[in-house]
Each structure stands twice: as structure tokens, then as C-alpha cells.
Design an enzyme around this catalytic site. Structure first.
Site, mmCIF file in Angstrom:
data_model
loop_
_atom_site.group_PDB
_atom_site.id
_atom_site.type_symbol
_atom_site.label_atom_id
_atom_site.label_comp_id
_atom_site.label_asym_id
_atom_site.label_seq_id
_atom_site.Cartn_x
_atom_site.Cartn_y
_atom_site.Cartn_z
ATOM 1 N N LYS A 63 0.822 -1.211 0.000
ATOM 2 C CA LYS A 63 0.000 0.000 0.000
ATOM 3 C C LYS A 63 0.861 1.270 0.000
ATOM 4 C CE LYS A 63 -4.007 -2.119 2.367
ATOM 5 N NZ LYS A 63 -4.818 -2.068 3.630
ATOM 6 N N TYR A 114 -12.566 -2.477 -3.001
ATOM 7 C CA TYR A 114 -13.101 -2.466 -1.632
ATOM 8 C C TYR A 114 -14.626 -2.494 -1.631
ATOM 9 C CZ TYR A 114 -8.472 -1.658 0.438
ATOM 10 O OH TYR A 114 -7.163 -1.788 0.864
ATOM 11 N N ASN A 161 -2.062 0.319 6.994
ATOM 12 C CA ASN A 161 -1.517 -0.936 7.540
ATOM 13 C C ASN A 161 -0.725 -1.730 6.500
ATOM 14 O OD1 ASN A 161 -3.586 -1.908 6.004
ATOM 15 N ND2 ASN A 161 -4.765 -2.768 7.694
ATOM 16 N N HIS A 216 -2.216 -5.362 1.616
ATOM 17 C CA HIS A 216 -3.496 -6.026 1.382
ATOM 18 C C HIS A 216 -3.220 -7.436 0.884
ATOM 19 C CE1 HIS A 216 -7.523 -6.924 -0.170
ATOM 20 N NE2 HIS A 216 -6.880 -7.474 -1.180
ATOM 21 N N GLU A 263 -10.110 -10.195 -7.393
ATOM 22 C CA GLU A 263 -9.140 -9.110 -7.243
ATOM 23 C C GLU A 263 -8.001 -9.242 -8.260
ATOM 24 O OE1 GLU A 263 -8.077 -9.211 -3.093
ATOM 25 O OE2 GLU A 263 -10.101 -8.645 -2.465
HETATM 26 P P1 DAT Z 1 -7.825 -6.569 5.804
HETATM 27 O O1 DAT Z 1 -7.035 -5.515 5.070
HETATM 28 O O2 DAT Z 1 -7.052 -7.126 6.964
HETATM 29 O O3 DAT Z 1 -8.390 -7.628 4.905
HETATM 30 P P2 DAT Z 1 -10.527 -5.494 5.925
HETATM 31 O O4 DAT Z 1 -10.753 -6.136 4.607
HETATM 32 O O5 DAT Z 1 -11.496 -5.781 7.022
HETATM 33 O O6 DAT Z 1 -9.062 -5.823 6.483
HETATM 34 O O7 DAT Z 1 -10.489 -3.906 5.750
HETATM 35 C C1 DAT Z 1 -9.837 -3.325 4.629
HETATM 36 C C2 DAT Z 1 -9.024 -2.159 5.116
HETATM 37 O O8 DAT Z 1 -9.882 -1.168 5.667
HETATM 38 C C3 DAT Z 1 -8.033 -2.481 6.241
HETATM 39 O O9 DAT Z 1 -6.814 -2.974 5.751
HETATM 40 C C4 DAT Z 1 -7.894 -1.163 6.930
HETATM 41 C C5 DAT Z 1 -9.273 -0.554 6.796
HETATM 42 N N1 DAT Z 1 -10.099 -0.824 7.982
HETATM 43 C C6 DAT Z 1 -10.735 -1.980 8.289
HETATM 44 N N2 DAT Z 1 -11.390 -1.895 9.443
HETATM 45 C C7 DAT Z 1 -11.171 -0.631 9.887
HETATM 46 C C8 DAT Z 1 -11.571 0.086 11.048
HETATM 47 N N3 DAT Z 1 -12.347 -0.449 11.986
HETATM 48 N N4 DAT Z 1 -11.147 1.373 11.166
HETATM 49 C C9 DAT Z 1 -10.369 1.948 10.219
HETATM 50 N N5 DAT Z 1 -9.950 1.320 9.105
HETATM 51 C C10 DAT Z 1 -10.346 0.047 8.936
HETATM 52 MG MG MG Z 2 -9.822 -7.504 3.442
#
Ligand code: DAT
Ligand code: MG
Length: 139
Positions: free
Chosen positions: A10, A50, A113, A116, A127
């Protein structure tokens, strides 16, 4: 079973010069990079990638972040690649990602973070097609 998963390094990881660190960990694990490119998201790609999150409260911040600079997209192949990459990434929240994982070692934010990885084989397939044509993959 050999699987393919879609990895994104990212914008924060690119800015922090962590491309090599992350690629090294993927290769050290024995997984194979079969496609790789640097690109910048546009809004349509963000909303497609997303799709499961577009209506959530954190999506505006996530969208702004993913558009904020270039990413590196990688197609990663190997036995159990989806689960192995999720393990190596660490938990989504920086406060829960365990040291030894990519997020656990380097992330200090949940929005930013670093990496992905597709969360299922079904999502990996969808994807992968968002970022790579079949002739851009070298199996
Ligand atoms: P991951 O990236 O671990 O698959 P995800 O698909 O649930 O996590 O969410 C996509 C991204 O969105 C994640 O990398 C960071 C952001 N995100 C997820 N939950 C969040 C939250 N509660 N607050 C802020 N950002 C969040
Ligand atoms: Mg995810």
C-alpha cells in the site's frame, strides 16, 4: 493446493521504503511472485477493490489513503497462498497484529496498515482480474 492471491503493497509501505522488505518475506516463505506492477488507484478501482467496505464508516478514510500514492500489486502463487499471506500480514488492526507479522512489525495505524491480501480464494480470483490480465502473469 496451489493457489493465487492478490497482494498490494500500500501507499504507506511504498513511502516508507518497505517494498523490498515485504517482497523478501513473501519470497523467503517459498511463495512465488508471478506478476508485479506499480500503479496508482483511481476512484473506480478503489470502489471495486473495496466493494465490501464502500458503505462502512471508515471507507472515506480508506479511500483517501489508497488513492494517496502509488501501490505495488503482486500476484503470488503457491500452496495455501491465501492463508499463508494472511498469516504473514497479521491482523487488520495495528493494536492486534502480532510481532513477526508484517503489520505487527511495521504498522502503527489501522487505516495505514501496509499490505493487502485477498481473504479467500473467491476474492483472490476477483481481485486478480482487477489488477492483472492473464498475459501479465508468468506461472
Ligand atoms: P484486511 O485488510 O485485513 O483484509 P478489511 O478487509 O477488514 O481488512 O479492511 C480493509 C481495510 O480497511 C483495512 O486494511 C484497513 C481498513 N479498515 C478496516 N477496518 C477498519 C476500522 N475499523 N477502522 C479503520 N480502518 C479500517
Ligand atoms: Mg480484506
Amino acid at each position: 493446493m496451489a493457489e493465487r492471491t492478490l497482494i498490494l503493497i500500500k501507499p504507506d509501505a511504498v513511502r516508507r521504503r518497505l517494498i523490498g522488505e515485504i517482497v523478501s518475506r513473501i519470497e523467503a516463505k517459498g511463495l512465488k511472485i508471478i506478476g508485479m506492477k506499480m500503479l496508482r488507484f483511481d476512484g473506480a478501482l478503489a470502489d471495486a477493490h473495496y466493494a465490501e467496505h464502500v458503505h462502512k464508516d471508515f471507507y472515506p478514510a480508506l479511500r483517501q489513503f489508497i488513492l494517496s500514492g502509488p501501490v505495488v500489486a503482486a500476484a503470488v502463487e503457491g500452496p495455501d497462498a491465501v492463508a499463508l499471506m494472511r498469516l504473514m500480514m497479521g491482523k487488520t488492526r495495528h493494536t492486534e497484529a502480532v510481532p513477526g507479522t508484517i503489520r505487527g512489525d511495521f504498522a502503527f495505524s489501522t487505516t495505514e496498515n501496509l499490505i493487502h491480501g485477498s481473504d479467500s480464494l473467491e476474492r483472490a480470483d476477483i481481485e486478480m482480474r482487477l489488477f492483472f490480465r492473464e498475459d501479465e502473469l508468468f506461472a
